[in-house]
Structures are given as structure tokens and as C-alpha cells.
Design a protein around this motif. Structure first.
Motif, PDB file in Angstrom:
ATOM      1  N   LEU A   1       0.811  -1.220   0.000  1.00 11.37           N
ATOM      2  CA  LEU A   1       0.000   0.000   0.000  1.00 11.37           C
ATOM      3  C   LEU A   1       0.841   1.266   0.000  1.00 11.37           C
ATOM      4  CD1 LEU A   1      -2.750  -0.898   2.651  1.00 11.37           C
ATOM      5  CD2 LEU A   1      -2.790  -1.300   0.186  1.00 11.37           C
TER       6      LEU A   1
ATOM      7  N   SER B   1       0.574   4.546  -2.257  1.00  8.09           N
ATOM      8  CA  SER B   1      -0.723   4.600  -2.930  1.00  8.09           C
ATOM      9  C   SER B   1      -1.580   5.747  -2.384  1.00  8.09           C
ATOM     10  CB  SER B   1      -1.472   3.275  -2.754  1.00  8.09           C
ATOM     11  OG  SER B   1      -0.756   2.220  -3.356  1.00  8.09           O
ATOM     12  N   TYR B   2      -2.443   6.267  -3.243  1.00 13.83           N
ATOM     13  CA  TYR B   2      -3.351   7.375  -2.886  1.00 13.83           C
ATOM     14  C   TYR B   2      -4.782   6.859  -2.774  1.00 13.83           C
ATOM     15  CZ  TYR B   2       0.231  10.910  -3.860  1.00 13.83           C
ATOM     16  OH  TYR B   2       1.366  11.694  -3.830  1.00 13.83           O
ATOM     17  N   TYR B   3      -5.487   7.354  -1.776  1.00 14.66           N
ATOM     18  CA  TYR B   3      -6.889   6.986  -1.570  1.00 14.66           C
ATOM     19  C   TYR B   3      -7.724   8.230  -1.332  1.00 14.66           C
ATOM     20  CZ  TYR B   3      -5.500   2.097  -0.881  1.00 14.66           C
ATOM     21  OH  TYR B   3      -5.004   0.839  -1.061  1.00 14.66           O
TER      22      TYR B   3
ATOM     23  N   GLN C   1      -9.782  -0.402   3.625  1.00  9.68           N
ATOM     24  CA  GLN C   1      -9.031  -1.544   4.118  1.00  9.68           C
ATOM     25  C   GLN C   1      -9.725  -2.124   5.358  1.00  9.68           C
ATOM     26  OE1 GLN C   1      -6.135  -2.768   2.523  1.00  9.68           O
ATOM     27  NE2 GLN C   1      -6.815  -1.319   0.955  1.00  9.68           N
TER      28      GLN C   1
ATOM     29  N   GLN D   1      -2.318   9.726   1.359  1.00  9.96           N
ATOM     30  CA  GLN D   1      -1.319   8.822   0.786  1.00  9.96           C
ATOM     31  C   GLN D   1      -0.783   7.930   1.901  1.00  9.96           C
ATOM     32  OE1 GLN D   1       2.237  10.660  -0.794  1.00  9.96           O
ATOM     33  NE2 GLN D   1       2.712   8.908  -2.090  1.00  9.96           N
TER      34      GLN D   1
ATOM     35  N   LEU E   1      -9.578   3.798  -4.145  1.00 12.50           N
ATOM     36  CA  LEU E   1      -8.169   3.849  -4.534  1.00 12.50           C
ATOM     37  C   LEU E   1      -8.029   4.777  -5.733  1.00 12.50           C
ATOM     38  CD1 LEU E   1      -5.221   2.759  -4.426  1.00 12.50           C
ATOM     39  CD2 LEU E   1      -5.978   0.903  -5.948  1.00 12.50           C
TER      40      LEU E   1
ATOM     41  N   SER F   1      -2.016   3.627  -7.468  1.00  9.63           N
ATOM     42  CA  SER F   1      -1.157   2.637  -6.825  1.00  9.63           C
ATOM     43  C   SER F   1       0.295   2.920  -7.166  1.00  9.63           C
ATOM     44  CB  SER F   1      -1.515   1.216  -7.301  1.00  9.63           C
ATOM     45  OG  SER F   1      -2.796   0.853  -6.858  1.00  9.63           O
TER      46      SER F   1
END
Length: 413
Positions: free
Chosen positions: A36, A39-41, A61, A100, A202, A205
Motif C-alpha cells: 500500500l 498509494s493514494y486513496y 481496508q 497517501q 483507490l 497505486s
């Protein structure tokens, strides 16, 4: 010369980095469980806890991510208020926010996230709102540091921040500018996806394990890359074509009968390096014990008797151990607090030599290690940041019932 050796199976990709035939980095990644970190969410704030100065954010998650107040304030220290505001003045439950991942979830803890966004490229790290230009400390020439800083200040927009990476040393300004344009386009894509998506989602990635190592540790013109999967070879070549359009050394496709890690001596080095007891040259040993936040390394002379006096024998043993510990910390990706119990030395000069030897080895590590010095008990204290735990996939799986404290035996009749 560096060699990247990549072993691909149906579900797992394992990567080993060799320097002059010696294993210095190792990582593994499951195809369906890419890390993870990076990665940006688009997340939703679930709880705001002023007493902890933190918030918990749902990013989709199993566990909600942890967002500390420092990671909400402006990324430039000079732009932060002298007194930190309460977290509940910055965030509210139900608020949607781009975050992030900076640290993988581990044990019962969720991921650690931040709003200090970074996008690493080949030559630089792009920070959309940092408002400064930094240069890697590993670039020592002052004239080159000034040149890169001038290039960065010329290229960045008002709110942007850039960190010029070590590999940008002596690089042409056009290549650096091309890298920045690519990273800006990535950031704009993240913002567009955030506008369209509903939290949690998400947005972006990080690269695969092979692509990350190519970007961060590989010289396309000098180093060797050998892979035992035709599909992975094609993917690596496509990435190299994009990253190094001026040309690169051909990617090798391994077709040997024995496993690639065996052929290159990687498997033997892995078994030796990930043991609890590591035998050094001459017979001295290291005993390596890890917990979630603390690693303790004990140095013993064991069968080593290589000095004319006790002090000389002890110092030589500690210097050998310092060299190996520096390599193994990087290889095992050890993080958190690290305590090394070197053998007691009488002379301050010898203690200084041990610290200098260890410092030289860890200076080649891309993850920053801080050597804090000797404690009152004569232990050497260090810390090292750890965001991922890919290397743990090589270690034996701990039993979920007994935590590794039990023993396997036969049923008694």
C-alpha cells in the motif's frame, strides 16, 4: 557492478539486488497483495480524537488508517503555526480527504497515512504543495547541489516542492524537466479521479516491486537485470523504454535448468542472512532477535581469535560485525529501534572506529538510518525508518495459535 535477479512464480515475485555478487537487498510481493505504501486513496474521516491529536480514516481496508495532526499541517515547516491547532479544528467526521499511505498496516494497526503528498520519479520527488526545493544529501559537491537547486527553482510552480534525487547528479536539465512533466500529469490524474470517485476509493497505486527497484536502484546503462519470466521481461523493457528513452542494457531472460536464485547464489545467501544466528568470517557470530518495534543484535567472538591481545581481538570482531550488521539491516529491511550489543572495548578510539565503519555501510542504504551513539550500558543505539515489510515474506510463517513458542511433535498413543 549491480545485478537485479528476479524470480517469478504464479503468485509471488521475488527480487534480489547483488553488489559484486553479494546480496544487499531483497523483497517479495504477492501479485494480488501489492504493498500500500505510496498509494493514494480518497478516504472518509470516521473519528477525530483531540486527545490523541489524530484521526481515523476509512480507505477501504480492514482497519481504518491513522492520520496524525503533523500529517495534516502544511508540509513546509516554516508554514506551520508555532502552536499546533487541535485536530478537530482541521478535520470533521464524515469529511472526505485525499490521503497517501506512508506506512503499511501491521499487526492490529491500520496503515499510517498523510496529506504530505509525494510522487517519486527517476530524477526527483514531486510534492504538489511543499513550496521548496531540496537536494539529496548524498550529492556532496556544492557546485552540483547549487546547479540542481537552480534548475528546481526555475522549473517548479509557486506552490510546488521538489527534491532532487541522488541519481540526478550531473543529469541534463531537459531530462529533469521531462520527469517533472510526467509527475505533474500523474498528480492531475489523481485529482481528476478524486473528483469522480466516492470515498473510500483507490486513486493511484505505487509501482510494482520490479519497477520500484528499477526506478530507485538500477542504472540502465551499466547494471544487469535478469528475470526468469518472459511476461516480466516484457513489462520491465516497457518500463525501461519509458524511463530511459536514450537506451538501456538489454534485459536478460533466464532459461537455465536450476532455479534462478540458486544459479546466482541468492538462495544460499538468503538462508544464511535471515537466520537468527549469523556466522561471520573467522567464526564470530551475530544473534539477531526482532520484535514489532525493537531489534536486538548480540555480537560474540565465538571461535574468532584473530588478534595479538584481547582488545585487538575484540575490536576486530566488532569491526567485522559492524560491516555485516550494516548490510543485514538493509537486506532484512529492519526498522524501528535497533540495539547492538557489541563486545566491550576499553579504548574510546576503538568505539569510534566501530561507529564510523557502521556509518559508512549504512550510508549506501536508500532508507535513512540514524546512529544515535552509545548508551550508559555500552550498547549502540540506532533507528531506521521502515514503511514496507516485503522481506518478511521470506521469513517462516509464525503459528497463529502459539505465536511461535510451541514445538511440533508426534501424538502419543
Amino acid at each position: 557492478m549491480k545485478q537485479m535477479i528476479v524470480h517469478c512464480t504464479q503468485h509471488v515475485t521475488r527480487m534480489a539486488l547483488l553488489e559484486n555478487g553479494r546480496l544487499v537487498e531483497y523483497a517479495a510481493e504477492r501479485d494480488q497483495q501489492q504493498g500500500l505504501v505510496g498509494s493514494y486513496y480518497k478516504g472518509r474521516v470516521m473519528n477525530v480524537l483531540p486527545g490523541m491529536q489524530a484521526a481515523f480514516v476509512d480507505i477501504g481496508q480492514k482497519k481504518n488508517a491513522f492520520l496524525y495532526v503533523d500529517d495534516v499541517l502544511h508540509p513546509h515547516l516554516d508554514k506551520q503555526p508555532e502552536v499546533k491547532p487541535s485536530i478537530d479544528t482541521l478535520l470533521q467526521p464524515g469529511q472526505e480527504i485525499i490521503v497517501q499511505v506512508r506506512k503499511e498496516p501491521r499487526g492490529g494497526k491500520g496503515a499510517r497515512v498523510t496529506t504530505h503528498y509525494t510522487l517519486p520519479g527517476r530524477w526527483m520527488v514531486y510534492m504538489p504543495f511543499a513550496e521548496y526545493v531540496g537536494v539529496s544529501k548524498k550529492i556532496s559537491r556544492e557546485s552540483e547541489r547549487n546547479r540542481l537547486k537552480v534548475i528546481g527553482e526555475r522549473l517548479r510552480r509557486r506552490e510546488e516542492g521538489l527534491i532532487m534525487r541522488t541519481v540526478s547528479e550531473d543529469e541534463q536539465a531537459d531530462a529533469v524537466e521531462g520527469d517533472l512533466s510526467f509527475l505533474r500529469a500523474q498528480w492531475e490524474m489523481i485529482l481528476r479521479r478524486a473528483e469522480e470517485a466516492s470515498a473510500p476509493a483507490l486513486l493511484h497505486s505505487d509501482l510494482s516491486i520490479v519497477q520500484r527497484f528499477i526506478r530507485d536502484a538500477y542504472n540502465p546503462q551499466l547494471d544487469e537485470l535478469m528475470i526468469d519470466s518472459a511476461k516480466a521481461v516484457r513489462e520491465a523493457e516497457a518500463f525501461l523504454t519509458e524511463m530511459a528513452p536514450e537506451g538501456y542494457k538489454p534485459v536478460g531472460f533466464y532459461r537455465g535448468q536450476e532455479p534462478i536464485f540458486t544459479a546466482y547464489g541468492v538462495q544460499e545467501q538468503l538462508l544464511r542472512s535471515f537466520s537468527r544466528k549469523i556466522i561471520l568470517e573467522g567464526g564470530a557470530t551475530l544473534i539477531w532477535d526482532e520484535t514489532e518495534a525493537l531489534t536486538v543484535i548480540d555480537v560474540n567472538t565465538a571461535q574468532y581469535t584473530g588478534g595479538a591481545t584481547l582488545e585487538e581481538t575484540v575490536t576486530r570482531t566488532n569491526l567485522l560485525a559492524a560491516e555485516e550488521i550494516g548490510r543485514l539491516i538493509r537486506l532484512r529491511d529492519t526498522g524501528g529501534i535497533i540495539i547492538v550489543d557489541f563486545i566491550d572495548m576499553e579504548l574510546e578510539e576503538h568505539r569510534r572506529q566501530v561507529v564510523e565503519r557502521l556509518g559508512r555501510v549504512v550510508s549506501s542504504d536508500r532508507t535513512k538510518t540514524h546512529i544515535l551513539g552509545w548508551t550508559h550500558l555500552g550498547l549502540l543505539e540506532m533507528t531506521r525508518k521502515k514503511a514496507r515489510h516485503d522481506s518478511a515474506s521470506f521469513a517462516p510463517v509464525i503459528c497463529q495459535c502459539c505465536g511461535g513458542t510451541g514445538k511440533v511433535g508426534a501424538w502419543l498413543e
